[in-house]
Scaffold this motif. Sequence first.
Motif, PDB file in Angstrom:
ATOM      1  N   TYR A   1      -3.575  11.287   3.244  1.00 28.92           N
ATOM      2  CA  TYR A   1      -3.949  11.229   1.835  1.00 28.92           C
ATOM      3  C   TYR A   1      -5.457  11.359   1.716  1.00 28.92           C
ATOM      4  O   TYR A   1      -6.191  11.107   2.665  1.00 28.92           O
ATOM      5  CB  TYR A   1      -3.501   9.892   1.229  1.00 28.92           C
ATOM      6  CG  TYR A   1      -2.017   9.767   1.079  1.00 28.92           C
ATOM      7  CD1 TYR A   1      -1.348  10.407   0.040  1.00 28.92           C
ATOM      8  CD2 TYR A   1      -1.283   8.998   1.960  1.00 28.92           C
ATOM      9  CE1 TYR A   1       0.019  10.294  -0.097  1.00 28.92           C
ATOM     10  CE2 TYR A   1       0.092   8.874   1.826  1.00 28.92           C
ATOM     11  CZ  TYR A   1       0.739   9.529   0.801  1.00 28.92           C
ATOM     12  OH  TYR A   1       2.087   9.410   0.664  1.00 28.92           O
TER      13      TYR A   1
ATOM     14  N   HIS B   1      -4.141   7.001   7.397  1.00 27.30           N
ATOM     15  CA  HIS B   1      -4.883   5.988   6.620  1.00 27.30           C
ATOM     16  C   HIS B   1      -6.077   5.487   7.423  1.00 27.30           C
ATOM     17  O   HIS B   1      -5.977   4.467   8.101  1.00 27.30           O
ATOM     18  CB  HIS B   1      -4.000   4.778   6.305  1.00 27.30           C
ATOM     19  CG  HIS B   1      -2.702   5.114   5.646  1.00 27.30           C
ATOM     20  ND1 HIS B   1      -1.649   5.693   6.318  1.00 27.30           N
ATOM     21  CD2 HIS B   1      -2.288   4.951   4.385  1.00 27.30           C
ATOM     22  CE1 HIS B   1      -0.658   5.858   5.477  1.00 27.30           C
ATOM     23  NE2 HIS B   1      -1.013   5.426   4.296  1.00 27.30           N
TER      24      HIS B   1
ATOM     25  N   HIS C   1       0.832  -1.202   0.000  1.00 27.38           N
ATOM     26  CA  HIS C   1       0.000   0.000   0.000  1.00 27.38           C
ATOM     27  C   HIS C   1       0.873   1.262   0.000  1.00 27.38           C
ATOM     28  O   HIS C   1       0.651   2.183  -0.798  1.00 27.38           O
ATOM     29  CB  HIS C   1      -0.920  -0.026   1.229  1.00 27.38           C
ATOM     30  CG  HIS C   1      -1.740   1.212   1.420  1.00 27.38           C
ATOM     31  ND1 HIS C   1      -3.040   1.315   0.985  1.00 27.38           N
ATOM     32  CD2 HIS C   1      -1.432   2.410   1.977  1.00 27.38           C
ATOM     33  CE1 HIS C   1      -3.496   2.520   1.281  1.00 27.38           C
ATOM     34  NE2 HIS C   1      -2.545   3.207   1.882  1.00 27.38           N
ATOM     35  N   GLU C   2       1.873   1.279   0.855  1.00 25.37           N
ATOM     36  CA  GLU C   2       2.728   2.467   0.959  1.00 25.37           C
ATOM     37  C   GLU C   2       3.532   2.686  -0.324  1.00 25.37           C
ATOM     38  O   GLU C   2       3.653   3.814  -0.806  1.00 25.37           O
ATOM     39  CB  GLU C   2       3.658   2.357   2.171  1.00 25.37           C
ATOM     40  CG  GLU C   2       2.942   2.300   3.523  1.00 25.37           C
ATOM     41  CD  GLU C   2       2.027   3.498   3.777  1.00 25.37           C
ATOM     42  OE1 GLU C   2       2.324   4.587   3.278  1.00 25.37           O
ATOM     43  OE2 GLU C   2       1.015   3.316   4.472  1.00 25.37           O
TER      44      GLU C   2
ATOM     45  N   HIS D   1       1.460   4.342  -2.996  1.00 25.09           N
ATOM     46  CA  HIS D   1       1.318   5.802  -2.903  1.00 25.09           C
ATOM     47  C   HIS D   1       2.454   6.471  -3.693  1.00 25.09           C
ATOM     48  O   HIS D   1       2.245   7.474  -4.364  1.00 25.09           O
ATOM     49  CB  HIS D   1       1.423   6.268  -1.440  1.00 25.09           C
ATOM     50  CG  HIS D   1       0.128   6.203  -0.674  1.00 25.09           C
ATOM     51  ND1 HIS D   1      -1.048   6.761  -1.135  1.00 25.09           N
ATOM     52  CD2 HIS D   1      -0.170   5.670   0.534  1.00 25.09           C
ATOM     53  CE1 HIS D   1      -2.012   6.565  -0.246  1.00 25.09           C
ATOM     54  NE2 HIS D   1      -1.508   5.897   0.784  1.00 25.09           N
TER      55      HIS D   1
ATOM     56  N   ARG E   1     -13.405   1.049   3.253  1.00 28.13           N
ATOM     57  CA  ARG E   1     -12.112   0.536   2.813  1.00 28.13           C
ATOM     58  C   ARG E   1     -12.063  -0.987   2.925  1.00 28.13           C
ATOM     59  O   ARG E   1     -11.635  -1.670   1.998  1.00 28.13           O
ATOM     60  CB  ARG E   1     -11.004   1.171   3.665  1.00 28.13           C
ATOM     61  CG  ARG E   1      -9.826   0.269   3.961  1.00 28.13           C
ATOM     62  CD  ARG E   1      -8.679   0.994   4.593  1.00 28.13           C
ATOM     63  NE  ARG E   1      -7.769   1.464   3.557  1.00 28.13           N
ATOM     64  CZ  ARG E   1      -6.961   2.510   3.677  1.00 28.13           C
ATOM     65  NH1 ARG E   1      -6.975   3.217   4.773  1.00 28.13           N
ATOM     66  NH2 ARG E   1      -6.150   2.839   2.711  1.00 28.13           N
TER      67      ARG E   1
ATOM     68  N   GLU F   1      -6.262   6.926  -1.094  1.00 24.79           N
ATOM     69  CA  GLU F   1      -6.263   5.705  -0.275  1.00 24.79           C
ATOM     70  C   GLU F   1      -6.803   4.519  -1.069  1.00 24.79           C
ATOM     71  O   GLU F   1      -6.232   3.428  -1.054  1.00 24.79           O
ATOM     72  CB  GLU F   1      -7.092   5.927   0.998  1.00 24.79           C
ATOM     73  CG  GLU F   1      -6.381   6.741   2.056  1.00 24.79           C
ATOM     74  CD  GLU F   1      -5.044   6.146   2.425  1.00 24.79           C
ATOM     75  OE1 GLU F   1      -5.014   5.021   2.917  1.00 24.79           O
ATOM     76  OE2 GLU F   1      -4.020   6.794   2.194  1.00 24.79           O
TER      77      GLU F   1
HETATM   78 ZN   LIG Z   1      -2.446   5.203   2.398  1.00 31.40          ZN
END
Ligand SMILES: [Zn+2]
Length: 276
Positions: A189, A237, A130-131, A134, A243, A194
Amino acid sequence: MLKACKRLALIAGLSALAAGCAVSPTGEKTLLLNSPQQMNAMGTQSFEQMKEKLEIEKDKQTNRYVQCIADAIVMQVPREYGYAPQDWELVVFKDEAVNAFALPGGKMGVYTGMLKVAKNQDQLASVIGHEVSHVLAQHGNARMSQQMLTQLGITATSLVLADQVDSKTQKAAVMALGLGAQYGILLPYSRAHESEADMLGQELMAKAGFDPREAVSLWQTMAEKGGAAPPELLSTHPASTTRIRKLDAQLSQYYPLYQQAQAEGRRPNCDALKPR
Ligand SMILES: [Zn+2]
């Protein structure tokens, strides 16, 4: 939409900005005002500062465990993003905060506190994936560009009213653009960012051979840990039900990629390195 983006940039009085209108990996229109080189320099600088400020985990086994997962993830980054696997640097910070991040320039940070929440290699892979996503989707650049535009907003309005661009105003605008380094690079973010990082991240982890169902479990755990003293990661986050539902729905798309990776021999065994 792309036209609207360009018009917005032109209204801001800077035709050069119009060149910054781009499309994100999942097809979202985005305005990128900084060059990748500028972003990489800022990311690298921030990372160096963090290395000085925070304690670095020296334990070999902990480092091997996290590195094993990060390596498998960055191996799957498509080359079109401009990163080779060896371009990425990982640092494990000895810090109880439940946190992790990635910065432009290929910098990854994982806090030891995160290892207590991400129970296995697949859950930690979902965080790292996930990181990293970004960074790949240039969300830091997009966010900074948005802030710059907001700051330029007043100037833009006065420009339209005066119907002229004098050199003094133009100079002020250019100066505002140069202030990028002052904006925090680890701010929250947007929800759109996200979602995009969740999609790209879950795809990356699945392709690397990590079970994408564990991304759902990780965020469920994170959501449970909200409340009085929420994990640091939640401040940037949010673990919303939306989500979690989306990550679950995306499994129909990404689980087959995981099965394929397993069949092709991509079966990371980082858990064998996990410190007990
Ligand atoms: Zn994130």
